[in-house]
Design a protein around this motif. Structure first.
Motif, PDB file in Angstrom:
ATOM      1  N   VAL A 192    -151.963 -41.140  -9.016  1.00 26.87           N
ATOM      2  CA  VAL A 192    -151.844 -41.763 -10.080  1.00 26.87           C
ATOM      3  C   VAL A 192    -150.625 -41.613 -10.638  1.00 26.87           C
ATOM      4  CG1 VAL A 192    -153.130 -42.471 -12.082  1.00 26.87           C
ATOM      5  CG2 VAL A 192    -154.369 -41.960 -10.311  1.00 26.87           C
ATOM      6  N   VAL A 193    -150.300 -40.167 -11.050  1.00 31.81           N
ATOM      7  CA  VAL A 193    -148.934 -39.743 -11.700  1.00 31.81           C
ATOM      8  C   VAL A 193    -147.695 -40.244 -11.070  1.00 31.81           C
ATOM      9  CG1 VAL A 193    -147.930 -37.928 -12.464  1.00 31.81           C
ATOM     10  CG2 VAL A 193    -150.362 -37.773 -12.510  1.00 31.81           C
ATOM     11  N   GLY A 194    -147.728 -40.315  -9.622  1.00 31.82           N
ATOM     12  CA  GLY A 194    -146.649 -40.625  -8.918  1.00 31.82           C
ATOM     13  C   GLY A 194    -146.456 -42.252  -9.214  1.00 31.82           C
ATOM     14  N   LYS A 195    -147.321 -42.832  -9.104  1.00 28.62           N
ATOM     15  CA  LYS A 195    -147.414 -44.285  -9.332  1.00 28.62           C
ATOM     16  C   LYS A 195    -146.552 -44.730 -10.705  1.00 28.62           C
ATOM     17  CE  LYS A 195    -150.295 -48.453  -9.084  1.00 28.62           C
ATOM     18  NZ  LYS A 195    -150.821 -48.784 -10.345  1.00 28.62           N
ATOM     19  N   ASN A 196    -147.337 -43.951 -11.593  1.00 31.34           N
ATOM     20  CA  ASN A 196    -146.834 -44.394 -13.033  1.00 31.34           C
ATOM     21  C   ASN A 196    -145.341 -43.907 -13.261  1.00 31.34           C
ATOM     22  OD1 ASN A 196    -148.947 -45.401 -14.998  1.00 31.34           O
ATOM     23  ND2 ASN A 196    -150.140 -44.000 -13.767  1.00 31.34           N
ATOM     24  N   PHE A 198    -139.708 -35.953 -11.564  1.00 31.23           N
ATOM     25  CA  PHE A 198    -140.016 -35.966 -10.268  1.00 31.23           C
ATOM     26  C   PHE A 198    -140.329 -34.514  -9.707  1.00 31.23           C
ATOM     27  CE2 PHE A 198    -140.413 -40.319  -8.749  1.00 31.23           C
ATOM     28  CZ  PHE A 198    -139.454 -40.949  -9.978  1.00 31.23           C
ATOM     29  N   GLU A 199    -139.536 -33.497 -10.271  1.00 28.51           N
ATOM     30  CA  GLU A 199    -139.478 -32.080  -9.737  1.00 28.51           C
ATOM     31  C   GLU A 199    -140.772 -31.658 -10.214  1.00 28.51           C
ATOM     32  OE1 GLU A 199    -137.302 -29.909  -8.567  1.00 28.51           O
ATOM     33  OE2 GLU A 199    -136.253 -31.982  -8.131  1.00 28.51           O
ATOM     34  N   GLU A 200    -141.198 -32.144 -11.526  1.00 29.73           N
ATOM     35  CA  GLU A 200    -142.617 -31.589 -12.009  1.00 29.73           C
ATOM     36  C   GLU A 200    -143.645 -32.048 -11.366  1.00 29.73           C
ATOM     37  OE1 GLU A 200    -141.256 -31.414 -16.546  1.00 29.73           O
ATOM     38  OE2 GLU A 200    -143.332 -31.255 -16.221  1.00 29.73           O
ATOM     39  N   LEU A 201    -143.582 -33.138 -10.431  1.00 24.33           N
ATOM     40  CA  LEU A 201    -144.671 -33.830  -9.906  1.00 24.33           C
ATOM     41  C   LEU A 201    -145.312 -32.866  -8.835  1.00 24.33           C
ATOM     42  CD1 LEU A 201    -145.946 -36.740  -9.737  1.00 24.33           C
ATOM     43  CD2 LEU A 201    -144.389 -37.288  -7.779  1.00 24.33           C
ATOM     44  N   MET A 252    -149.940 -34.746 -18.046  1.00 23.08           N
ATOM     45  CA  MET A 252    -148.596 -35.486 -17.513  1.00 23.08           C
ATOM     46  C   MET A 252    -148.552 -36.816 -17.895  1.00 23.08           C
ATOM     47  SD  MET A 252    -146.111 -34.490 -14.883  1.00 23.08           S
ATOM     48  CE  MET A 252    -144.888 -35.681 -14.084  1.00 23.08           C
ATOM     49  N   LEU A 253    -149.652 -37.728 -17.637  1.00 22.23           N
ATOM     50  CA  LEU A 253    -149.725 -39.085 -17.822  1.00 22.23           C
ATOM     51  C   LEU A 253    -149.097 -39.400 -19.541  1.00 22.23           C
ATOM     52  CD1 LEU A 253    -152.607 -40.652 -16.072  1.00 22.23           C
ATOM     53  CD2 LEU A 253    -150.338 -41.091 -15.832  1.00 22.23           C
ATOM     54  N   GLU A 254    -149.570 -38.407 -20.413  1.00 26.21           N
ATOM     55  CA  GLU A 254    -149.396 -38.416 -21.543  1.00 26.21           C
ATOM     56  C   GLU A 254    -147.809 -38.271 -21.888  1.00 26.21           C
ATOM     57  OE1 GLU A 254    -152.360 -36.852 -24.210  1.00 26.21           O
ATOM     58  OE2 GLU A 254    -150.813 -35.932 -25.239  1.00 26.21           O
ATOM     59  N   GLN A 255    -147.339 -37.306 -21.204  1.00 28.13           N
ATOM     60  CA  GLN A 255    -145.860 -36.988 -21.103  1.00 28.13           C
ATOM     61  C   GLN A 255    -144.916 -38.323 -20.787  1.00 28.13           C
ATOM     62  OE1 GLN A 255    -145.323 -33.600 -18.842  1.00 28.13           O
ATOM     63  NE2 GLN A 255    -143.246 -33.489 -19.523  1.00 28.13           N
ATOM     64  N   GLU A 285    -155.104 -34.354  -6.429  1.00 32.35           N
ATOM     65  CA  GLU A 285    -155.953 -35.537  -6.651  1.00 32.35           C
ATOM     66  C   GLU A 285    -155.375 -36.379  -7.753  1.00 32.35           C
ATOM     67  OE1 GLU A 285    -158.780 -31.770  -7.478  1.00 32.35           O
ATOM     68  OE2 GLU A 285    -156.911 -32.320  -6.872  1.00 32.35           O
ATOM     69  N   ASP A 286    -154.697 -35.698  -8.653  1.00 31.60           N
ATOM     70  CA  ASP A 286    -154.011 -36.609  -9.635  1.00 31.60           C
ATOM     71  C   ASP A 286    -152.742 -37.155  -9.181  1.00 31.60           C
ATOM     72  OD1 ASP A 286    -154.819 -34.299 -12.332  1.00 31.60           O
ATOM     73  OD2 ASP A 286    -155.795 -35.999 -11.395  1.00 31.60           O
ATOM     74  N   LYS A 287    -152.144 -36.555  -8.110  1.00 29.01           N
ATOM     75  CA  LYS A 287    -150.713 -36.931  -7.499  1.00 29.01           C
ATOM     76  C   LYS A 287    -150.495 -38.230  -7.501  1.00 29.01           C
ATOM     77  CE  LYS A 287    -147.741 -33.733  -5.375  1.00 29.01           C
ATOM     78  NZ  LYS A 287    -147.826 -32.851  -4.589  1.00 29.01           N
TER      79      LYS A 287
END
Ligand code: PHE
Length: 336
Positions: A56-60, A43-46, A1-4, A52-54
């Motif tokens: 970091v991904v959420g912040k980004n 945001f839906e995909e979050l 997801m970060l890559e996305q 665990e990843d949420k």
């Protein structure tokens, strides 16, 4: 997801760089930031991201959203016609408003041109007061009291002793009273005469006076200097002639004509079909003037000249009524 997220950021950067109108900007908003825009959709995909990843991904993702929104806001300021704080709508398609800058009146412009030519020939510029003594305006210039020559210039008197100067020649007197020869001076300014006001004459006009005094100034130097000036100012093709004339403060006196630069001397309405235009009065300084300013009239000689500016400017700019120069109607003045 970060890559996305990274790819999407790049996509957004590219797309926003291409925005060049309000409608481009709206498309950008729909594509990325609207309800179904790709940033919003993430945001839906979050939801599907692991616990665990949420964080970091959420912040980004939040950072990406903020970045996109701030770029969008900047572009919006630039492209959208939104009412400003005073409620006015900025319409970028309207033609611009003309910025009115001040500029020089054509009389001042003409005087500046004349001054600059004489400055290059070594003359200094002086000025004097417009309200003058009768002494400087007439007496010191060899117009004796009650002499008929005074009638050449209809005078506005202030009282017995003072008047509005009728020519710039009194500045000659002031310059000579204040400095010893050699003198090479140009004296521009306003002069006043109690004349009928019509298309050709006005109660106020401008002159540029000239004066040169030294131990061996000749009439030949007067002619050479004035011809050099006239070639520079009116064009190198002109021819000139001197006609004898009379002024109380010069002896001999002359008027200088040049070939009419509008018809090249062939004759036209402006030069009254003579082919010649009178441009100035001049002569060798009368010894009586030297006496009145305390110069040794045995030791020194000099020449003086005076020219009217209005006529020069009227001819140059093709204006047929002198009054227009003094009415300060900006619709007229702006044309030049
Ligand atoms: N003062 C004269 C005039 O106003 C012009 C002039 C100046 C003539 C200097 C000779 C020398 O008519």
């Amino acid at each position: 997801m970060l890559e996305q997220l990274n790819t999407l950021r790049k996509e957004f950067e590219e797309a926003s760089a291409k925005v060049s109108s309000a409608s481009d900007l709206e498309n950008l908003r729909i594509k990325f930031l609207a309800k179904n825009g790709s940033v919003t959709m993430l945001f839906e995909e979050l939801k599907n991201v692991s616990k665990e990843d949420k964080p970091v991904v959420g912040k980004n993702l939040n950072e990406l959203k903020n970045f996109c929104q701030s770029v969008f806001a900047e572009l919006k300021e630039k492209y959208e016609s939104a009412p400003d704080s005073s409620g006015r709508v900025l319409d970028l398609t309207l033609p611009g408003r003309e910025v009115l800058t001040g500029k020089k009146h054509i009389i001042i412009k003409t005087m500046d041109e004349i001054k600059s030519i004489f400055k290059r020939m070594g003359f200094s510029v002086y000025d004097g007061p417009e309200a003058e003594s009768d002494y400087n305006n007439f007496e010191a210039l060899n117009f004796p009291a009650d002499h008929p020559a005074r009638d050449m210039q209809d005078t506005f008197f202030i009282n017995q002793k003072f008047l509005l100067r009728t020519h710039t020649s009194p500045v000659q007197v002031r310059v000579m009273q204040n400095q010893q020869p050699p003198v090479r001076a140009i004296m521009p300014g306003k002069v006043f005469r109690n004349e009928d006001i019509n298309a050709r004459s006005y109660c106020l006009f401008h002159q540029v006076e000239g004066l040169a005094v030294d131990t061996d100034i000749t009439f030949a130097e007067l002619k050479g200097t004035l011809f050099a000036f006239a070639k520079e100012f009116y064009g190198s093709n002109i021819k000139y002639r001197f006609r004898s004339s009379f002024f109380p403060f010069t002896e001999p006196s002359a008027e200088m004509d040049i070939t009419c630069y509008l018809c090249n001397g062939k004759g036209c309405r402006i030069c009254k079909h003579s082919g010649w235009l009178e441009i100035l009065g001049c002569g060798m300084v009368d010894p009586n003037v030297f006496k009145s300013v305390g110069y040794d009239e045995e030791k020194y000689t000099g020449y003086a000249f005076g020219m009217g500016i209005e006529r020069i400017a009227l001819l140059k700019y093709g204006i047929d009524d002198i009054r227009l120069l003094f009415e300060n109607d900006t619709r007229f003045l702006r044309q030049f």
